[in-house]
Design an enzyme around this catalytic site. Sequence first.
Site, PDB file in Angstrom:
ATOM      1  N   ALA A 153       0.844  -1.208   0.000  1.00  0.00           N
ATOM      2  CA  ALA A 153       0.000   0.000   0.000  1.00  0.00           C
ATOM      3  C   ALA A 153       0.873   1.250   0.000  1.00  0.00           C
ATOM      4  O   ALA A 153       0.592   2.220  -0.716  1.00  0.00           O
ATOM      5  CB  ALA A 153      -0.933  -0.008   1.205  1.00  0.00           C
ATOM      6  N   TYR A 154       1.927   1.234   0.791  1.00  0.00           N
ATOM      7  CA  TYR A 154       2.845   2.382   0.845  1.00  0.00           C
ATOM      8  C   TYR A 154       3.468   2.621  -0.525  1.00  0.00           C
ATOM      9  O   TYR A 154       3.485   3.742  -1.027  1.00  0.00           O
ATOM     10  CB  TYR A 154       3.933   2.104   1.894  1.00  0.00           C
ATOM     11  CG  TYR A 154       4.947   3.224   2.062  1.00  0.00           C
ATOM     12  CD1 TYR A 154       4.635   4.368   2.792  1.00  0.00           C
ATOM     13  CD2 TYR A 154       6.225   3.135   1.497  1.00  0.00           C
ATOM     14  CE1 TYR A 154       5.560   5.399   2.948  1.00  0.00           C
ATOM     15  CE2 TYR A 154       7.150   4.159   1.656  1.00  0.00           C
ATOM     16  CZ  TYR A 154       6.816   5.288   2.384  1.00  0.00           C
ATOM     17  OH  TYR A 154       7.735   6.305   2.539  1.00  0.00           O
TER      18      TYR A 154
END
Length: 253
Positions: A153-154
């Site tokens: 996600a990052y």
Amino acid sequence: MEFGEKVVLITGASSGIGAATAIHFSKLSAQLVLVGRKENNLRRIALYCEKSKGIKPFTITADVTDDGDTQRIINETIEHYGKLDVLINNAGVIGMGGIKNSTMETYDDVMSTNLRSVYRLTMLAVPHLIQTKGCIVNLSCIAGTKPSTMALAYNISKAALDHFTKCVALELAPDGIRVNSVNPGFVKTNLLKGIGLTEDQLELFVKNVVGNMPLKKPVESDEVAALIAFLSSDKAKSITGSIYVIDGGSLLR
Ligand SMILES: NC(=O)c1ccc[n+]([C@@H]2O[C@H](COP(=O)([O-])OP(=O)(O)OC[C@H]3O[C@@H](n4cnc5c(N)ncnc54)[C@H](OP(=O)(O)O)[C@@H]3O)[C@@H](O)[C@H]2O)c1
């Protein structure tokens, strides 16, 4: 390079790169707006900044993922200083896990902090930046360029942020607003503190990351701050839509 009379708003100024950036700009006589959630940390950094040139920063305790708070950040900045010259979208979080082992909560938390809040705050700031022909610097990461498996996600939040930087730079160029990105490699801050590793595991993790960096040393927060200040200054007046990597050579591997 001096920023006297320039109003510089920094999100995530209560820790790490944002705090170092606040301190750097305070030495350049900027009128600062410091934003973060942890009020005590924010006050501590503000006091530190005030010591450099005797200019008191304006602090706003706010959560950038809250739409009411982002509106309040811009309203209070304009009420306090009457204008905005530089927006530094620095606040960010990391969430661990790949497609097999992360959660939608992690996805939502990371995307709303690292991407949605930047979209929203920038949108609210643009009318004021048009008035000053100001500029924007976004804090991205080399993880947005180089695929890796630990923090999906990052990584994708930063890849999207890089495209955001370029598209918005193109859109705002006719208004005289510059938009750039600073993309560090590993910097020792509090970012990795919440990822669920013990102190020993974290130390080992950091040792491995730094060992893989061609220059064999972490990037320092104040080096990142100096790059942000350069891009925010008139010395960078022809630079827009650029992604500035500062990573000890990590992307070379
Ligand atoms: N450290 C690295 O290796 C590295 C590498 C590449 C890019 N970056 C990027 O650099 C930026 C700064 O990270 P850092 O390393 O300095 O991390 P950090 O020390 O953990 O600081 C993060 C800052 O973001 C603020 N923040 C997080 N969520 C927020 C929210 N919802 N509302 C308001 N403020 C919020 C925190 O404020 P509070 O503590 O007050 O909540 C804190 O001031 C991030 O965008 C990160 O992705 C870091």
